[in-house]
Write a protein that holds these residues in place. Structure first.
Motif, PDB file in Angstrom:
ATOM      1  N   GLN B  67       0.824  -1.213   0.000  1.00  0.00           N
ATOM      2  CA  GLN B  67       0.000   0.000   0.000  1.00  0.00           C
ATOM      3  C   GLN B  67       0.855   1.259   0.000  1.00  0.00           C
ATOM      4  O   GLN B  67       0.543   2.223  -0.690  1.00  0.00           O
ATOM      5  CB  GLN B  67      -0.916  -0.001   1.229  1.00  0.00           C
ATOM      6  N   ILE B  68       1.949   1.232   0.759  1.00  0.00           N
ATOM      7  CA  ILE B  68       2.738   2.468   0.859  1.00  0.00           C
ATOM      8  C   ILE B  68       3.648   2.675  -0.338  1.00  0.00           C
ATOM      9  O   ILE B  68       4.180   3.762  -0.523  1.00  0.00           O
ATOM     10  CB  ILE B  68       3.560   2.532   2.169  1.00  0.00           C
ATOM     11  N   SER B  69       3.840   1.625  -1.146  1.00  0.00           N
ATOM     12  CA  SER B  69       4.778   1.790  -2.266  1.00  0.00           C
ATOM     13  C   SER B  69       4.313   2.898  -3.224  1.00  0.00           C
ATOM     14  O   SER B  69       5.152   3.624  -3.770  1.00  0.00           O
ATOM     15  CB  SER B  69       4.972   0.466  -3.006  1.00  0.00           C
ATOM     16  N   VAL B  70       3.000   3.058  -3.395  1.00  0.00           N
ATOM     17  CA  VAL B  70       2.509   4.129  -4.278  1.00  0.00           C
ATOM     18  C   VAL B  70       2.815   5.486  -3.649  1.00  0.00           C
ATOM     19  O   VAL B  70       3.329   6.399  -4.312  1.00  0.00           O
ATOM     20  CB  VAL B  70       0.988   3.977  -4.519  1.00  0.00           C
ATOM     21  N   ASN B  71       2.532   5.597  -2.354  1.00  0.00           N
ATOM     22  CA  ASN B  71       2.800   6.870  -1.672  1.00  0.00           C
ATOM     23  C   ASN B  71       4.296   7.186  -1.678  1.00  0.00           C
ATOM     24  O   ASN B  71       4.689   8.346  -1.787  1.00  0.00           O
ATOM     25  CB  ASN B  71       2.260   6.828  -0.241  1.00  0.00           C
ATOM     26  N   LEU B  95      -1.323  11.159 -11.494  1.00  0.00           N
ATOM     27  CA  LEU B  95      -1.365   9.704 -11.279  1.00  0.00           C
ATOM     28  C   LEU B  95      -2.584   9.096 -11.986  1.00  0.00           C
ATOM     29  O   LEU B  95      -2.473   8.111 -12.714  1.00  0.00           O
ATOM     30  CB  LEU B  95      -1.409   9.440  -9.778  1.00  0.00           C
ATOM     31  N   ALA B  96      -3.740   9.738 -11.797  1.00  0.00           N
ATOM     32  CA  ALA B  96      -4.970   9.212 -12.403  1.00  0.00           C
ATOM     33  C   ALA B  96      -4.906   9.275 -13.922  1.00  0.00           C
ATOM     34  O   ALA B  96      -5.255   8.308 -14.612  1.00  0.00           O
ATOM     35  CB  ALA B  96      -6.170  10.005 -11.897  1.00  0.00           C
ATOM     36  N   LEU B  97      -4.428  10.410 -14.442  1.00  0.00           N
ATOM     37  CA  LEU B  97      -4.383  10.574 -15.900  1.00  0.00           C
ATOM     38  C   LEU B  97      -3.425   9.568 -16.539  1.00  0.00           C
ATOM     39  O   LEU B  97      -3.749   8.949 -17.561  1.00  0.00           O
ATOM     40  CB  LEU B  97      -3.973  12.015 -16.253  1.00  0.00           C
ATOM     41  N   CYS B  98      -2.255   9.418 -15.932  1.00  0.00           N
ATOM     42  CA  CYS B  98      -1.255   8.505 -16.513  1.00  0.00           C
ATOM     43  C   CYS B  98      -1.755   7.055 -16.458  1.00  0.00           C
ATOM     44  O   CYS B  98      -1.550   6.296 -17.410  1.00  0.00           O
ATOM     45  CB  CYS B  98       0.076   8.643 -15.797  1.00  0.00           C
ATOM     46  N   GLY B  99      -2.395   6.699 -15.354  1.00  0.00           N
ATOM     47  CA  GLY B  99      -2.968   5.355 -15.252  1.00  0.00           C
ATOM     48  C   GLY B  99      -4.027   5.146 -16.324  1.00  0.00           C
ATOM     49  O   GLY B  99      -4.072   4.105 -16.987  1.00  0.00           O
ATOM     50  N   ILE B 127       3.071   1.587 -20.977  1.00  0.00           N
ATOM     51  CA  ILE B 127       3.743   2.063 -19.755  1.00  0.00           C
ATOM     52  C   ILE B 127       4.598   3.292 -20.072  1.00  0.00           C
ATOM     53  O   ILE B 127       4.562   4.299 -19.358  1.00  0.00           O
ATOM     54  CB  ILE B 127       4.601   0.930 -19.134  1.00  0.00           C
ATOM     55  N   LEU B 128       5.349   3.209 -21.176  1.00  0.00           N
ATOM     56  CA  LEU B 128       6.199   4.343 -21.553  1.00  0.00           C
ATOM     57  C   LEU B 128       5.355   5.585 -21.849  1.00  0.00           C
ATOM     58  O   LEU B 128       5.720   6.695 -21.449  1.00  0.00           O
ATOM     59  CB  LEU B 128       7.043   3.983 -22.776  1.00  0.00           C
ATOM     60  N   ALA B 129       4.216   5.371 -22.516  1.00  0.00           N
ATOM     61  CA  ALA B 129       3.340   6.507 -22.841  1.00  0.00           C
ATOM     62  C   ALA B 129       2.822   7.164 -21.560  1.00  0.00           C
ATOM     63  O   ALA B 129       2.798   8.395 -21.450  1.00  0.00           O
ATOM     64  CB  ALA B 129       2.169   6.033 -23.695  1.00  0.00           C
ATOM     65  N   GLY B 130       2.438   6.337 -20.588  1.00  0.00           N
ATOM     66  CA  GLY B 130       1.961   6.870 -19.311  1.00  0.00           C
ATOM     67  C   GLY B 130       3.048   7.664 -18.600  1.00  0.00           C
ATOM     68  O   GLY B 130       2.805   8.769 -18.101  1.00  0.00           O
ATOM     69  N   ALA B 253       4.871  10.317 -10.187  1.00  0.00           N
ATOM     70  CA  ALA B 253       3.414  10.200  -9.992  1.00  0.00           C
ATOM     71  C   ALA B 253       2.848   9.234 -11.031  1.00  0.00           C
ATOM     72  O   ALA B 253       1.945   8.434 -10.731  1.00  0.00           O
ATOM     73  CB  ALA B 253       2.750  11.566 -10.115  1.00  0.00           C
ATOM     74  N   ALA B 254       3.403   9.302 -12.249  1.00  0.00           N
ATOM     75  CA  ALA B 254       2.954   8.387 -13.312  1.00  0.00           C
ATOM     76  C   ALA B 254       3.250   6.941 -12.928  1.00  0.00           C
ATOM     77  O   ALA B 254       2.406   6.049 -13.125  1.00  0.00           O
ATOM     78  CB  ALA B 254       3.645   8.739 -14.624  1.00  0.00           C
ATOM     79  N   ILE B 255       4.427   6.703 -12.358  1.00  0.00           N
ATOM     80  CA  ILE B 255       4.767   5.341 -11.927  1.00  0.00           C
ATOM     81  C   ILE B 255       3.776   4.879 -10.843  1.00  0.00           C
ATOM     82  O   ILE B 255       3.307   3.744 -10.846  1.00  0.00           O
ATOM     83  CB  ILE B 255       6.232   5.272 -11.430  1.00  0.00           C
TER      84      ILE B 255
END
Lengths: 214, 346
Positions: B67-71, B95-99, B127-130, B253-255
């Motif tokens: 869970q914390i890995s995203v944060n 984050l939302a847009l890239c996902g 993934i690269l595009a995001g 944030a994209a990652i």
């Protein structure tokens, strides 16, 4: 020289990445090929309505009996009468009742459901028919029919649309204060924070009985 | 030895001995300050562990780490931004847009009717595009901040809305789901007995530590946050560094967005809502000064772990979500007050 090598390597990496990232096809060819992920939510919802939901309405629990059981033994009431697809405190019940219309509002019709078990005022939703209550209340939806949650949600959307367009309009056009109504529908209750004072029914079947008071 | 010299020596010795005790106390206090986050984490774990028997289990440990890995991904970028005395409120929306872009390209590809062309994307391509989208949006943040002197708070607040709106447009308000096993592996897979998101965040942390401690870019970031005018006068290209820093924050944030989307096997249009606040909280709790120039990546990691453990603990203890927000708010407030007190002491 050093810089040119650096940029050369960068370009090479970019080309390799690009080559492995995208592929090109003719759009008409893609459109012509059958999509494997097509899902007809309207057809599914209609079939569900006709073969599972409406034939199973007689399984609905009488609203006053349910309220009594909830007050006496909440856990038993939830275990024996509620359904939900996910985990969590929100669960759905298929309920039925009969009572007098006490108010006809813009968005809801208030009915005091009366039976031997007691009296319970409920609000029948006539405008904001949303959510998954109708789909999930019987526990008859088969999750293996769906490859994505989007498809599952679109079934709720279609069922709610059907209620808004087929169930509610004839009822709302004739409902008047003082009239008797028989209803079957789905309600949503939170088992952790149970509130029984504002029960909202997503109707599946609404039938006015007896003569109009006017 | 003459008496005068003896007396002088005695005075000196006395002086030394009399200052030795406070020096020890100061050293002790410095150690306490240095390890305050670690002590707080230890205490938190102890209290939750005593109150819930599910806390100290391996499954829960991995759950918290995942869970914390995203944060952590977002917070590392946020730390770099905050070190330059900036702030980035747009990371949750980016984050939302890239996902969503990754999911959309992976599932539907790109159609160009005018050329009768369909561009399909492999998992790598999507993934690269995001990631490119996130980096570009971050660079745009940096550009508006440096070129038009827009305060970071305002520029990134605008980006928060822009990116969220673009996400809604791209997804038409619906989740994009069923993205395939290969992509799902990114968020749910394991490698050498450790969840993949933990590996990803670990690599990001390592890279960020090296950048901040061992590279010129790292030194410039601290210099800009410490004293921007002095940094400019000493020849640092402030604008370039800031654009790089905001780009990194956008890319990270994209990652984060890729991990979230992959874990859920679905890109949600409302993903990442208020993630920026958790990231800022991690940064602040980790001891990074909001006025810039002071803080560490490892401090932020500790901050993120504290937030994660706190979230997990409150859920395990069945605390209402409304109270969870209140508790988190007070923890952040407490962290800032302690930080202020420490700064005064210094």
């Amino acid at each position: 020289m050093k810089k040119s090598i650096k940029y050369g390597i960068m370009l090479l990496v970019a080309l390799v990445l690009a080559y492995n990232s995208v592929y090109f096809k003719s759009l008409s060819e893609v459109k012509a090929s059958p999509a494997s992920d097509q899902f007809d939510a309207a057809t599914y919802a209609n079939k569900f309505w006709n073969t599972k939901l409406t034939p199973g309405l007689n399984q609905a629990v009488e609203i006053n009996a349910l309220i009594s059981l909830l007050k006496a033994d909440k856990a038993a009431a939830f275990t024996s009468h509620s359904h939900a697809l996910g985990i969590g405190n929100i669960r759905y019940f298929l309920v039925k009742g009969e009572g007098e219309i006490t108010a006809v509002g813009e968005n809801t019709v208030t009915v005091v459901a009366t039976s031997e078990e007691g009296q319970q005022p409920v609000k029948i939703e006539t405008e904001f028919v949303y959510g998954n209550a109708v789909r999930d209340a019987q526990g008859l939806i088969d999750l293996t029919d769906f490859t994505s949650t989007m498809h599952l949600n679109s079934v709720s959307e279609e069922l709610n649309k059907k209620i808004r367009t087929e169930v509610v309009p004839p009822f709302k056009a004739n409902a008047k204060k003082g009239q008797q109504v028989q209803f079957v529908g789905a309600i949503e209750l939170n088992q952790e924070h149970l509130r029984l004072d504002e029960i909202e029914v997503m109707p599946v079947s609404l039938e006015l009985v007896g003569a109009s008071p006017n | 030895m003459s008496p005068e010299v003896y007396m002088e020596e005695k005075k000196e010795k006395k002086g030394t001995s009399s200052t030795k005790a406070p020096a020890g106390a100061t050293q002790y206090k410095q150690h306490l300050v240095k390890f305050q986050s670690l002590i707080a984490l230890f205490m938190l774990c102890l209290v939750i562990g005593l109150l819930s028997d599910k806390f100290f289990t391996v499954a829960n440990g991995w759950n918290v780490m995942r869970q914390i890995s995203v944060n952590i991904c977002i917070s590392v970028g946020m730390t770099l931004v905050v070190l330059t005395a900036g702030i980035d409120l747009s990371v949750g929306s980016i984050l939302a847009l890239c996902g969503a872009i990754t999911a959309g390209l992976l599932k539907f590809g790109l159609e160009i009717p005018a050329l009768d062309m369909f561009i399909g994307f492999t998992v790598l391509g999507a993934i690269l595009a995001g990631m490119l989208t996130g980096t570009a949006l971050g660079a745009f943040n940096g550009w508006t901040i440096t070129k038009f002197k827009v305060p970071p708070f305002v520029a990134t607040l605008a980006m928060l809305t822009i990116a969220r709106g673009l996400t809604m447009l791209w997804t038409e308000g619906f989740p994009i789901s069923n993205l395939g096993e290969t992509f799902s592996y990114l968020g749910t897979g394991w490698f050498l007995g450790i969840p993949l998101p933990v590996w990803i965040s670990g690599i990001i942390v390592l890279a960020a530590v090296i950048v901040t401690k061992k590279t010129r870019l790292g030194r410039y970031i601290y210099a800009i946050g410490g004293n921007e005018s002095a940094a400019r006068l000493s020849g640092i290209n402030i604008n370039r560094i800031k654009i790089i820093v905001y780009s990194i924050a956008g890319g990270l944030a994209a990652i984060g967005g890729l991990i979230v989307t992959s874990r859920l096997d679905s890109a949600q249009p409302n993903a990442g809502m208020s993630y920026e606040l958790d990231a800022i909280a991690a940064v602040v709790i980790g001891g990074t000064s909001l006025s810039g120039g002071r803080g560490t990546i490892m401090g932020t990691v500790l901050g993120a772990i504290i937030i994660g453990v706190l979230n997990n603990g409150l859920v395990l203890l069945d605390v209402s979500p409304f109270w969870q927000q209140v508790v988190k708010g007070f923890v952040i407030l407490l962290a800032v007050i302690i930080d202020k007190a420490n700064s005064k002491g210094e």
